[in-house]
Design an enzyme around this catalytic site. Sequence first.
Site, PDB file in Angstrom:
ATOM      1  N   THR A 199     -25.265  27.552 -11.944  1.00 27.66           N
ATOM      2  CA  THR A 199     -24.372  26.580 -12.895  1.00 27.66           C
ATOM      3  C   THR A 199     -25.018  25.153 -13.487  1.00 27.66           C
ATOM      4  OG1 THR A 199     -22.969  25.133 -11.294  1.00 27.66           O
ATOM      5  CG2 THR A 199     -22.237  27.285 -11.938  1.00 27.66           C
ATOM      6  N   GLU A 258     -35.353  26.584  -3.711  1.00 27.49           N
ATOM      7  CA  GLU A 258     -36.737  26.578  -4.350  1.00 27.49           C
ATOM      8  C   GLU A 258     -36.564  26.547  -5.731  1.00 27.49           C
ATOM      9  OE1 GLU A 258     -40.030  26.728  -2.651  1.00 27.49           O
ATOM     10  OE2 GLU A 258     -40.290  25.645  -4.321  1.00 27.49           O
ATOM     11  N   GLY A 261     -39.195  25.165 -10.967  1.00 26.73           N
ATOM     12  CA  GLY A 261     -39.127  26.345 -11.507  1.00 26.73           C
ATOM     13  C   GLY A 261     -39.750  27.313 -10.616  1.00 26.73           C
ATOM     14  N   LYS A 309     -35.303  15.776  -8.892  1.00 23.29           N
ATOM     15  CA  LYS A 309     -36.194  16.685  -7.958  1.00 23.29           C
ATOM     16  C   LYS A 309     -36.787  15.668  -7.038  1.00 23.29           C
ATOM     17  CE  LYS A 309     -36.746  19.725 -12.054  1.00 23.29           C
ATOM     18  NZ  LYS A 309     -37.228  19.839 -13.453  1.00 23.29           N
ATOM     19  N   GLY A 336     -38.157  27.998 -17.882  1.00 18.61           N
ATOM     20  CA  GLY A 336     -38.431  29.418 -18.215  1.00 18.61           C
ATOM     21  C   GLY A 336     -37.443  30.236 -17.256  1.00 18.61           C
TER      22      GLY A 336
END
Lengths: 337, 159
Positions: free
Chosen positions: A94, A147, A152, A223, A315
């Site tokens: 989400t 992860e 990404g 992050k 991506g």
Amino acid sequence: MRICLVGLGAVGQGFLRAVQMKGEYLRERYGLDIRFTGVADSSGALHDPDGLDIRGILEHKKRAGLGSHPSGYDGMTGDELLDEAEYDCLVEATPTNIEDGEPGRSLVLKAMGDGKHVVTSNKGHLALFYSELMEAASEAGVEFMFEASVGGAMPIINLARETLASCTIESVIGILNGTTNFILSRMASEGSSYRQALIEAQELGIAETNPAQDVEGTDAACKAVIIANSILGRPCTLRDVRVEGITGITQGAIELAAQEGYLIKLIAEISGDRLEVGPRLVRMGSPYAVDGTLNMATLRTDLAGEVTAVGRGAGSLETASAMLTDTITIWRKSGGR
Amino acid sequence: MRLNLVIELRDAPGQLVSVLEPLGSTGVNIVTVIHERDREYGPVVPVQLTVEGDRETLDAAIGRLQEQGVNIIEMDGAPLREKFTTILIGDIAEGDLQETVEAVNSVQGASVLDLSLRMSEGRSAARITVEAEHGSRDEVLRRINEAAMERNLLLVSEV
């Protein structure tokens, strides 16, 4: 393994496609047969204990939400789906919410409470409630892997915790946001202003219409919090990060930096006494000098010296690859049952 | 010719060997090594080295140390100086630069080597290159940062 997938944006769809592409590979190499028993987006959900037709869902999703799918339950939420579906692992994709971490936080806690493993790509709940989520996972005795939430496809969480398990990680310094790295790279290579580079990034779909979370450094800060908690064992939340974005960077500053062999990058620095995100000067030709939307991180360790990872920070399939790897890890840890 | 160096090493097994081996392989003759581990230094220990060789070999040896990321804090008795660059961005007035230069000068042995200005997008950017004694970099940066924050300027410093 029966999977319930909640969240069907770029990452969720990427996960479906990745499983579709790698179905045979997963069966041959790991004896892992992934069956989707529940899928939800913001409009509705589908569930079937015998497994859903992924191709059909992806086709339908090109035109409309799951609520209008022929076998979809219009308006069914992810939360309701978790009550209905039979599954072993929740894959939660989400959108990141940095206000209260919802709906991700509730979904993750509910799945864990029901004794299910969880894989997530979401940053919001982790950046706000890391300790709570970890406690819930350990109490329930389930695996919780994330992860994909940092960088990404760039391996970092599992790299530090599994591959470098013998090492104490002293610091992590890196570029954790692809959008800002693209903007700064274009300003350096094309001589464009911040404004022009941002518009170009928006036209290419790299920056969102409202780019605030990226350009103001919030995304990188989330992050950084996840890295601080999970790799350095430093309890903290988003409020503890000193954040400065790139909106103040001028073309003049980029030129002055270049004359002395430097680039300006949005750098996150995480160590025992530092937790910050801000524009910094890095040497051209150094590991920090990655271009475009790439992410990178240098881990300073006590035994292995410095280890640097570079990879695609965003991506659909790239991020899904990290989630699928986490899913395989859970499958192997639970004895491949 | 002989060269006396003081380098900093982490107090961990194998650190000294990991520096001496590649140093020896440059062809330089290692004359003395004084490694004062018995004194309390914290996580890094200063190591005095005397090496011998011709100019070229000595240069290669120093290059090798720097490549390995070894901190050389003294060379032939003089503290080593280091150069670093920062950039300030914002509405920079002449007085702001003056005060930033004074902030740098207030640190013993530190001075501004170069100052360049560039206007774009209605804001100024100033690049300041500082030379300071080894080890005083953090203090210089702290004072520049103070000066920048007071004037609401964005400071971009090296990683």
